[in-house]
Design an enzyme around this catalytic site. Sequence first.
Site, PDB file in Angstrom:
ATOM      1  N   GLY A  77       0.825  -1.198   0.000  1.00 56.41           N
ATOM      2  CA  GLY A  77       0.000   0.000   0.000  1.00 56.41           C
ATOM      3  C   GLY A  77       0.859   1.248   0.000  1.00 56.41           C
ATOM      4  O   GLY A  77       2.053   1.208   0.327  1.00 56.41           O
ATOM      5  N   GLY A 128      -0.196  -4.629   0.833  1.00 60.27           N
ATOM      6  CA  GLY A 128      -1.442  -4.362   0.131  1.00 60.27           C
ATOM      7  C   GLY A 128      -1.620  -5.196  -1.121  1.00 60.27           C
ATOM      8  O   GLY A 128      -2.747  -5.516  -1.512  1.00 60.27           O
ATOM      9  N   GLU A 151       5.067  -5.845   7.555  1.00 60.17           N
ATOM     10  CA  GLU A 151       4.532  -4.690   8.286  1.00 60.17           C
ATOM     11  C   GLU A 151       5.195  -4.452   9.643  1.00 60.17           C
ATOM     12  O   GLU A 151       5.305  -3.305  10.093  1.00 60.17           O
ATOM     13  CB  GLU A 151       3.023  -4.844   8.460  1.00 60.17           C
ATOM     14  CG  GLU A 151       2.209  -4.536   7.213  1.00 60.17           C
ATOM     15  CD  GLU A 151       2.244  -5.664   6.190  1.00 60.17           C
ATOM     16  OE1 GLU A 151       1.729  -5.473   5.072  1.00 60.17           O
ATOM     17  OE2 GLU A 151       2.782  -6.758   6.508  1.00 60.17           O
ATOM     18  N   ASP A 159      -1.937  -6.531   7.826  1.00 60.59           N
ATOM     19  CA  ASP A 159      -3.378  -6.339   7.726  1.00 60.59           C
ATOM     20  C   ASP A 159      -3.930  -6.878   6.414  1.00 60.59           C
ATOM     21  O   ASP A 159      -3.587  -7.968   5.996  1.00 60.59           O
ATOM     22  CB  ASP A 159      -3.711  -4.855   7.914  1.00 60.59           C
ATOM     23  CG  ASP A 159      -3.011  -3.960   6.902  1.00 60.59           C
ATOM     24  OD1 ASP A 159      -2.008  -4.392   6.292  1.00 60.59           O
ATOM     25  OD2 ASP A 159      -3.457  -2.809   6.703  1.00 60.59           O
TER      26      ASP A 159
END
Length: 397
Positions: A77, A128, A151, A159
Amino acid sequence: MAQTFTTQLLPSLSSRLGILQLNNPKSLNALTLEMIRSMTPTLDAWQASGIVRATLMVGTPYEKKDGNTTPAFCSGGDVKSVYLAGMSNDLVLPAEFFREEYRLNHTIATQPPHLPQVSIWDGVVMGGGVGLSVHGKYRIATENTIFAMPECKIGLYPDVGGSWWIPRLKLYSQWQNKLVVGGVGNYLALTGARLKAEDLIYAGIATHYVKSNRLEELKRCLVDASDDDNSSKLEGLGDCVESVLISFHDNGIDSNASFLSQNRLDIDFAFDGKDSVEEIFDSLESMGPYSQFGTSTLSILKTMSPTSLKVTLEGLKRGAKAQTIAEALQMEYRIVMHMMKEGSDFYEGVRAALVDKDGNPKWSPANLIDVTEEMVNRHFEELEDELSFTGNENAKL
């Protein structure tokens, strides 16, 4: 959601195959808010059209100055934009980014059986990019694939539905002669380990392996397969791409030679069934100074945000109990929005990795022992503006 048009995403229809080409190559196709706002309405429209029989997600390769290209699916992301907004005390953009990204993850995870998604993981697949693809039915690895959820290295949480699929990752155990959860999921989430194609096939994260020199042929065959039956009743047509993917799968890949396979016993010993990150550290230390896996893994974990490590392990435990992917994503939204607050490790992690690029984050707290249970639980507290979903909130395991 209003449709956003951006050159960073190139949607197209070829016969009855919907193609989503991620087109942000200078950033290795990092997922931006504009891409999300283009992709979600496109998928919704294709699903409602009664025309599209399957979707294909691919990345644009990065062309270097010397004329050579670097393949890439999606490097993650656009956390740098989120970081810059948060540093300016603007939490609107982070909230919108994660809310809309997670809703896109949910859309992909709950696509109907007659609309399977194929993602071609040629190149880097991280963060992402994993969320865009791992929830789809088919994931194609190549010899160029590099897969990771890194992450914890930037003070965040693995996530995009990681709390849903990671604790449900089952691998065959030759010692128990059955599929078991084991420690591989916790290992991947906490260490951010980079996996190659043989690891992904071994773990069942990738469904097929196809060499990169056959990808264009594969795409043509997927287009042809989507148009085999002109019936408008898609629900009765079945899966139009399954047989094509089977025919292209290269059985020559040796998943038993993968890093995960070769180190499976050590991974399970250190990461399976542990109640705390401290227990994982103790297990790795108990392997002794002559254990290459123990010493190298411990060294990696010591570079991660202690807060992220503890929140991640707790999130995986809670995610394993979630009844739907929507419930897991709602929990993740709480986690990341708490991590957007001023002074969190996220800002220091992104600074060290992507802004100043000194690779030397100063975590706060700096030691596991100083990350209290209260500090961890704070990340799971309800928000004033919770993430919500409409429509089908269930996803099949």
